[in-house]
Design an enzyme around this catalytic site. Structure first.
Site, PDB file in Angstrom:
ATOM      1  N   SER A   1     -31.312  60.427  54.372  1.00 35.79           N
ATOM      2  CA  SER A   1     -31.615  59.563  53.494  1.00 35.79           C
ATOM      3  C   SER A   1     -30.947  58.448  53.929  1.00 35.79           C
ATOM      4  CB  SER A   1     -31.049  59.751  52.206  1.00 35.79           C
ATOM      5  OG  SER A   1     -30.831  58.783  51.343  1.00 35.79           O
TER       6      SER A   1
ATOM      7  N   TYR B   1     -24.617  61.657  45.722  1.00 36.94           N
ATOM      8  CA  TYR B   1     -26.163  61.813  46.507  1.00 36.94           C
ATOM      9  C   TYR B   1     -25.451  61.346  48.107  1.00 36.94           C
ATOM     10  CZ  TYR B   1     -30.620  60.877  48.298  1.00 36.94           C
ATOM     11  OH  TYR B   1     -31.754  60.773  49.044  1.00 36.94           O
TER      12      TYR B   1
END
Length: 238
Positions: free
Chosen positions: A132, A145
């Protein structure tokens, strides 16, 4: 026929990637917790295999990979964002649920793929982890996250080393603002608040990039690729 297993294949980037590889004639094993969207896609393609599975459960993951057999590529994609807030408002259960999917789930799927690739003939294959932009620079309120995505980078680097004797390559794609459900929600929120549109790109563009990574010959590997919407701010590695 080349083969790939895609986790998180029921929606978003995973579904778009499954459709891309199916269109290109690959045998595609599709993993997700929800069986119905996988079965709907499998009904439309002779080369699609629905593998309903919870990536956080060891026995389920191993059974799915055993059922699929030969695997040339794993797109290790399943993930979740979790609660968006500051760390003092994150419960242990909130934290563990994200770690279970984003780290333990990726570990279990990478392990199952590595095991299969090591024993199959010809030996070898390719693992592509979905990192990510948060593995470079976090969004606010993303402690769970972001921490797990930094962990995925460590998984990628170590698999790259450990896979060399067995012709198993490992790479990572770090994606910024593909129009998944989460990004669409952020876009709607910004619009409601009168803010500028959020720079984003189609999930199909991500699928194309993953396909190019998968199509490299065994002696070549994209270890890290950053794919982001063109108008996003520059994000460098710290």
């Amino acid at each position: 026929m080349k083969s790939i297993i895609i986790t998180g294949a029921s929606s978003g980037i995973g579904k778009a990637t499954a459709e891309k590889f199916l269109d290109e004639g690959w045998r595609v094993g599709m993993i997700a917790r929800r069986a119905e969207p996988l079965e709907d896609l499998a009904a439309a393609f002779d080369n699609a295999v629905a593998l309903p599975c919870d990536v956080t459960k060891e026995a389920d993951v191993d059974a799915a990979f055993d059922a699929f057999g030969q695997v040339d590529v794993l797109f290790n994609n399943a993930g979740m964002f979790g609660k968006q807030t500051t760390i003092d408002e994150i419960s242990l259960a909130d934290w563990q649920s994200v770690v279970d999917v984003n780290l333990t789930g990726m570990f279990l799927c990478a392990r199952a793929a590595f095991r299969q690739m090591r024993k199959q003939t010809p030996q070898g294959g390719r693992i592509i982890n979905n990192g990510s932009i948060s593995a470079h620079s976090p969004r606010e309120g993303s402690i769970c996250y972001t921490t797990t995505k930094h962990g995925v980078t460590g998984l990628t680097k170590t698999l790259s080393l450990d896979g060399r004797p067995y012709d198993i390559a490992c790479g990572q794609i770090d994606i910024g603002n593909a129009r998944t459900d989460l990004v669409k929600q952020l876009e709607e929120k910004r619009a409601a608040e009168g803010l500028d549109p959020l720079p984003s790109m189609a999930v199909e563009d991500v699928a194309t990039a993953i396909y190019h990574m998968a199509m490299l010959p065994p002696e070549a590997n994209v270890q890290f690729q950053t794919l982001m919407a063109t108008k996003m701010p520059y994000i460098g590695r710290g």
